[in-house]
Design a protein around this motif. Structure first.
Motif, short mmCIF file in Angstrom:
data_model
loop_
_atom_site.label_atom_id
_atom_site.label_comp_id
_atom_site.label_asym_id
_atom_site.label_seq_id
_atom_site.Cartn_x
_atom_site.Cartn_y
_atom_site.Cartn_z
N ILE A 172 41.60 29.48 33.06
CA ILE A 172 40.87 30.92 32.86
C ILE A 172 40.41 31.20 31.47
O ILE A 172 41.40 31.25 30.65
CB ILE A 172 41.88 31.96 33.56
CG1 ILE A 172 42.49 31.60 34.83
CG2 ILE A 172 41.12 33.48 33.45
CD1 ILE A 172 43.51 32.40 35.42
N SER B 98 38.77 34.35 29.04
CA SER B 98 38.40 35.70 28.69
C SER B 98 37.71 35.57 27.37
O SER B 98 37.91 35.63 26.28
CB SER B 98 39.47 36.64 28.58
OG SER B 98 38.97 37.71 28.12
N VAL C 121 43.09 39.77 28.98
CA VAL C 121 43.87 38.76 29.08
C VAL C 121 45.41 39.19 29.61
O VAL C 121 45.80 38.59 30.56
CB VAL C 121 44.01 37.87 27.71
CG1 VAL C 121 45.17 37.07 27.78
CG2 VAL C 121 42.69 37.13 27.34
N LEU D 28 45.44 40.27 33.06
CA LEU D 28 45.67 39.11 34.03
C LEU D 28 46.89 38.36 33.87
O LEU D 28 47.51 38.03 35.02
CB LEU D 28 44.53 37.95 33.74
CG LEU D 28 43.23 38.11 34.11
CD1 LEU D 28 42.16 37.29 33.25
CD2 LEU D 28 42.98 37.85 35.44
N ILE E 221 45.59 30.54 30.72
CA ILE E 221 44.67 31.68 30.29
C ILE E 221 44.63 31.82 28.90
O ILE E 221 45.27 31.67 28.02
CB ILE E 221 45.26 33.34 30.67
CG1 ILE E 221 45.94 33.21 32.34
CG2 ILE E 221 44.22 34.20 30.36
CD1 ILE E 221 46.54 34.48 32.64
N ALA F 204 49.48 33.32 28.23
CA ALA F 204 48.02 33.13 27.69
C ALA F 204 48.17 32.94 26.15
O ALA F 204 49.34 33.10 25.66
CB ALA F 204 47.25 34.56 27.72
#
Lengths: 123, 278
Positions: free
Chosen positions: B106, B108, B117, B120, B138, B191
């Motif tokens: 994923i 951003s 971020v 999520l 992420i 992330a």
């Protein structure tokens, strides 16, 4: 029109908060402590209550506990608004029955975001 | 006060380096953004800073100035509908179509100070039981080093944590630290961030299954917008999705993406996946 009761012992804060909330097309009334607020709610439950914590006569925590015992007392969405920003204070307020929590100082963006959070106003 | 010539110099460089569009009506923003840069670089005024830029062509200083113009305000769970749609509808499709053991990636893009971020990441942490063994990566990127540093620190002011974040999420996912609130490691582990320019993306980041690029294109010139959409398409896997912000469209790059029925602002790279998610 939705209604909001602004409960704070500071006249200045009530005025500021009222102006912000009226901007969201609410009809607002004011109370200076928990006891006044409870008397108001027994007469007519508002859709929303913006509630200070530390007030004379009856504080915000005792008010929300008493409110939730009233018939229809579960209806109003209660948004706490206080300078007590530590986790134990927040947890205590949530257990007492508040729905959302604003840490002072606040501005229009924060009140708007919190009112959206609890579905009082749209995105 | 900056004169028109100085504003034009700054605008041209912001356009060239980052595709940033500065409308005539917003030139006051240039002065506001340049004030802290001038101060911290030791200039008496924004005008002195611009004079230094013009005479030295100092690349580091230019980067700082352009990055300050790229910074944009954002908040947690901004326009949450596409985030919820992703968790409930797209993620299960990706889990099905991805090769076994390949991570779901994923991006951003233009993540600013990281609120999207971390939103999520909070959703992942909340729904981790449902995600099971799904491997999820992420990554947030932004052109601004300052923004990336703030995003990485995951520390936010009392004002920032009250915009978009419910009180329940605040006490579940954050810890107070002085005047700030810092994300817990349980969320941070989901992330990471890297500095990147959407106009000249680094290839080392690889391909992504879904790219969130919200409220970024709207601040760009039409040329930069088209170019960015092409760059994002190159970073999309064959079954990649793209999510744009409210009021943003794929206009000018319609051959790269098609809109998905049911949810506004969500696009798919290929017809095949568009059908599966519909």
């Amino acid at each position: 029109m939705k209604t909001c009761l602004v409960v704070d012992d500071s006249r200045v804060i009530r005025k500021v908060a009222r102006r912000i909330i009226e901007g969201f097309k609410f009809q607002c009334d004011e109370a200076a402590d928990g006891a006044e607020a409870l008397a108001y709610c027994r007469n007519r439950m508002p859709d929303a209550i913006l509630l200070d914590r530390n007030m004379p006569v009856m504080n915000g925590i005792d008010f929300v506990k008493a409110l939730r015992q009233e018939p229809d007392g579960s209806q109003p969405i209660v948004v706490f608004c206080t300078t007590e920003n530590d986790v134990p204070s927040i947890t205590e307020a949530l257990r007492a029955g508040v729905d959302e929590y604003i840490m002072k100082p606040f501005d229009t963006d924060i009140v708007q975001s919190k009112f959206q959070q609890v579905g009082l106003i749209g995105e | 006060m900056l004169d028109t010539a100085a504003i034009n110099t700054i605008s041209a460089e912001a356009r060239r380096r980052a595709g940033i569009a500065i409308p005539q009506a917003q030139t006051y923003l240039v002065e506001a953004r340049l004030a802290p840069v001038a101060r911290s670089e030791g200039y008496d005024s924004q005008a002195d800073l611009v004079r230094a830029l013009e005479s030295t062509r100092d690349d580091r200083l230019w980067r700082r100035v352009v990055e300050s113009l790229a910074d944009h305000e954002t908040w947690f769970f901004r326009n949450p509908a596409p985030l919820d749609h992703f968790m409930s509808d797209i993620l299960p499709v990706l889990a099905r179509v991805k090769a076994r053991k390949a991570p779901i990636r994923i991006l951003s893009a233009g993540c600013g100070t990281g609120q999207e971020v971390w939103s999520l990441a909070m959703l992942m942490e909340e729904q981790k039981a449902r995600l099971g063994a799904m491997d999820i990566e992420i990554i947030g990127t932004d052109i601004s080093r300052r923004a990336i540093e703030r995003a990485q620190s995951a520390a936010y002011s009392q004002f920032e944590v009250q915009r978009g974040l419910s009180i329940q999420r605040l006490i579940e996912h954050f810890e107070p630290y002085g005047q700030q609130w810092v994300l817990k490691d349980s969320v941070k582990r989901w992330a990471r961030f890297e500095r990147d320019n959407l106009l000249k993306p680094s290839e080392s980041l690889g391909e992504f299954d879904i790219i969130f690029c919200r409220n970024v294109l709207s601040g760009m010139t039409p040329d930069a917008r088209r170019h960015t959409l092409r760059m994002l398409a190159e970073r999309s896997g064959p079954a990649g999705y793209l999510v744009l912000g409210q009021g943003e469209t794929i206009s000018g790059a319609g051959e790269l993406y098609r809109s998905l029925s049911g949810i506004k602002g969500v696009y798919a790279r290929t017809m095949e996946v568009a059908r599966q998610a519909a």
